[in-house]
Scaffold this motif. Structure first.
Motif, mmCIF file in Angstrom:
data_model
loop_
_atom_site.group_PDB
_atom_site.id
_atom_site.type_symbol
_atom_site.label_atom_id
_atom_site.label_comp_id
_atom_site.label_asym_id
_atom_site.label_seq_id
_atom_site.Cartn_x
_atom_site.Cartn_y
_atom_site.Cartn_z
ATOM 1 N N GLU A 85 -29.558 19.873 49.777
ATOM 2 C CA GLU A 85 -29.373 20.633 48.680
ATOM 3 C C GLU A 85 -27.988 20.171 48.320
ATOM 4 O O GLU A 85 -26.920 19.831 48.815
ATOM 5 C CB GLU A 85 -28.884 21.979 49.302
ATOM 6 C CG GLU A 85 -28.553 23.048 48.424
ATOM 7 C CD GLU A 85 -28.406 24.385 48.952
ATOM 8 O OE1 GLU A 85 -28.097 25.341 48.047
ATOM 9 O OE2 GLU A 85 -28.648 24.682 50.011
ATOM 10 N N LEU A 86 -27.759 19.849 46.893
ATOM 11 C CA LEU A 86 -26.628 19.605 46.231
ATOM 12 C C LEU A 86 -26.016 20.749 45.496
ATOM 13 O O LEU A 86 -26.551 21.463 44.649
ATOM 14 C CB LEU A 86 -26.591 18.598 45.429
ATOM 15 C CG LEU A 86 -27.569 17.401 45.948
ATOM 16 C CD1 LEU A 86 -28.081 16.544 44.456
ATOM 17 C CD2 LEU A 86 -26.877 16.692 46.963
ATOM 18 N N THR A 87 -24.636 20.939 45.822
ATOM 19 C CA THR A 87 -24.068 22.146 45.161
ATOM 20 C C THR A 87 -23.016 21.620 44.029
ATOM 21 O O THR A 87 -22.074 20.831 44.469
ATOM 22 C CB THR A 87 -23.041 22.999 46.184
ATOM 23 O OG1 THR A 87 -24.263 23.410 47.165
ATOM 24 C CG2 THR A 87 -22.652 24.263 45.369
ATOM 25 N N VAL A 88 -23.014 22.170 42.664
ATOM 26 C CA VAL A 88 -22.389 21.221 41.628
ATOM 27 C C VAL A 88 -21.662 22.676 40.862
ATOM 28 O O VAL A 88 -22.342 23.462 40.537
ATOM 29 C CB VAL A 88 -23.256 20.701 40.663
ATOM 30 C CG1 VAL A 88 -22.497 20.144 39.487
ATOM 31 C CG2 VAL A 88 -24.181 19.452 41.357
ATOM 32 N N MET A 89 -20.327 22.245 40.820
ATOM 33 C CA MET A 89 -19.555 23.322 40.178
ATOM 34 C C MET A 89 -19.144 22.847 38.517
ATOM 35 O O MET A 89 -18.537 21.856 38.479
ATOM 36 C CB MET A 89 -18.412 24.079 40.725
ATOM 37 C CG MET A 89 -17.592 24.920 39.901
ATOM 38 S SD MET A 89 -16.225 25.558 40.686
ATOM 39 C CE MET A 89 -15.067 24.347 40.814
ATOM 40 N N PHE A 90 -19.580 23.665 37.536
ATOM 41 C CA PHE A 90 -19.026 23.192 36.215
ATOM 42 C C PHE A 90 -17.864 24.397 35.732
ATOM 43 O O PHE A 90 -18.181 25.607 36.143
ATOM 44 C CB PHE A 90 -20.252 23.405 35.105
ATOM 45 C CG PHE A 90 -19.924 23.374 33.701
ATOM 46 C CD1 PHE A 90 -19.550 22.445 33.067
ATOM 47 C CD2 PHE A 90 -19.913 24.508 33.215
ATOM 48 C CE1 PHE A 90 -18.995 22.522 31.729
ATOM 49 C CE2 PHE A 90 -19.432 24.879 31.673
ATOM 50 C CZ PHE A 90 -18.946 23.419 31.297
ATOM 51 N N GLU A 91 -16.912 23.799 35.522
ATOM 52 C CA GLU A 91 -15.807 24.709 35.032
ATOM 53 C C GLU A 91 -15.741 24.880 33.248
ATOM 54 O O GLU A 91 -15.217 24.033 32.807
ATOM 55 C CB GLU A 91 -14.532 24.291 35.449
ATOM 56 C CG GLU A 91 -14.722 24.097 36.920
ATOM 57 C CD GLU A 91 -13.254 23.763 37.641
ATOM 58 O OE1 GLU A 91 -12.268 23.263 36.780
ATOM 59 O OE2 GLU A 91 -12.820 23.661 38.905
ATOM 60 N N GLY A 92 -16.042 25.990 32.916
ATOM 61 C CA GLY A 92 -16.086 26.189 31.506
ATOM 62 C C GLY A 92 -15.140 27.365 31.333
ATOM 63 O O GLY A 92 -14.298 27.925 32.272
ATOM 64 N N ILE A 93 -14.937 27.726 29.996
ATOM 65 C CA ILE A 93 -14.077 28.820 29.942
ATOM 66 C C ILE A 93 -14.747 30.020 29.049
ATOM 67 O O ILE A 93 -15.725 29.634 28.131
ATOM 68 C CB ILE A 93 -12.847 28.335 29.194
ATOM 69 C CG1 ILE A 93 -13.012 27.530 27.629
ATOM 70 C CG2 ILE A 93 -11.886 27.484 29.867
ATOM 71 C CD1 ILE A 93 -11.840 27.213 26.746
ATOM 72 N N THR A 94 -14.189 30.958 28.915
ATOM 73 C CA THR A 94 -14.891 32.344 28.070
ATOM 74 C C THR A 94 -14.090 32.024 26.452
ATOM 75 O O THR A 94 -13.249 31.055 26.288
ATOM 76 C CB THR A 94 -14.319 33.649 28.499
ATOM 77 O OG1 THR A 94 -12.897 33.784 28.345
ATOM 78 C CG2 THR A 94 -15.056 33.815 30.178
ATOM 79 N N GLU A 95 -14.643 32.831 25.942
ATOM 80 C CA GLU A 95 -13.953 32.979 24.328
ATOM 81 C C GLU A 95 -12.392 33.355 24.422
ATOM 82 O O GLU A 95 -11.964 32.860 23.441
ATOM 83 C CB GLU A 95 -14.905 33.829 23.596
ATOM 84 C CG GLU A 95 -16.228 33.313 23.221
ATOM 85 C CD GLU A 95 -16.919 34.452 22.421
ATOM 86 O OE1 GLU A 95 -16.290 35.195 21.760
ATOM 87 O OE2 GLU A 95 -18.142 34.020 22.127
ATOM 88 N N ASP A 96 -12.108 33.932 25.449
ATOM 89 C CA ASP A 96 -10.640 34.411 25.626
ATOM 90 C C ASP A 96 -9.924 33.515 26.097
ATOM 91 O O ASP A 96 -8.580 33.659 26.426
ATOM 92 C CB ASP A 96 -10.701 35.828 26.215
ATOM 93 C CG ASP A 96 -11.449 36.864 25.374
ATOM 94 O OD1 ASP A 96 -11.229 36.986 24.157
ATOM 95 O OD2 ASP A 96 -12.147 37.632 26.092
#
Length: 114
Positions: free
Chosen positions: A30-41
């Motif tokens: 099992e591979l756990t991957v985190m993507f870091e995005g941002i909200t419109e604010d």
């Protein structure tokens, strides 16, 4: 169709599951991957997903833990939900930094939709 998860590889974990019909044990990774995005604010909005690979793929990923990666995957959907599986037909890319770094994103320069 093959797509890519792009983000930091947080964890590489061997997994053992039992088939209730046959009582056979199946091993996978099992591979756990985190993507870091941002909200419109402009607030941080992380997204964490699990991708499943074969048992022998553990060695492919264990040295990449903590790195930014692009992992090719296929999606499987059934009555129990959806699962992501590593696509061995394409290489895993280890990236020097997050190519989707939104920290310098200026929301004020984006035209508002009407």
């Amino acid at each position: 169709m093959t797509a890519h998860f792009i983000g930091r590889l947080l964890e590489v974990r061997p997994v053992e599951t039992k088939d209730n019909k046959t009582d056979k044990i199946k091993y996978s990774t099992e591979l756990t991957v985190m993507f870091e995005g941002i909200t419109e604010d402009g607030y941080l909005k992380p997204s964490v997903e699990s991708i499943y690979a074969d048992e022998e793929d553990y060695d492919v990923f264990k040295d990449k833990k903590g790195s930014y990666v692009a992992i090719p995957y296929n999606l499987s959907v059934n009555q129990w939900g959806q699962k992501y599986y590593y696509d061995k037909a394409m290489p895993v890319l280890e990236l020097p930094s997050n190519p989707l770094d939104y920290s310098k994103f200026d929301r004020t320069k984006v035209k508002k939709s009407s």
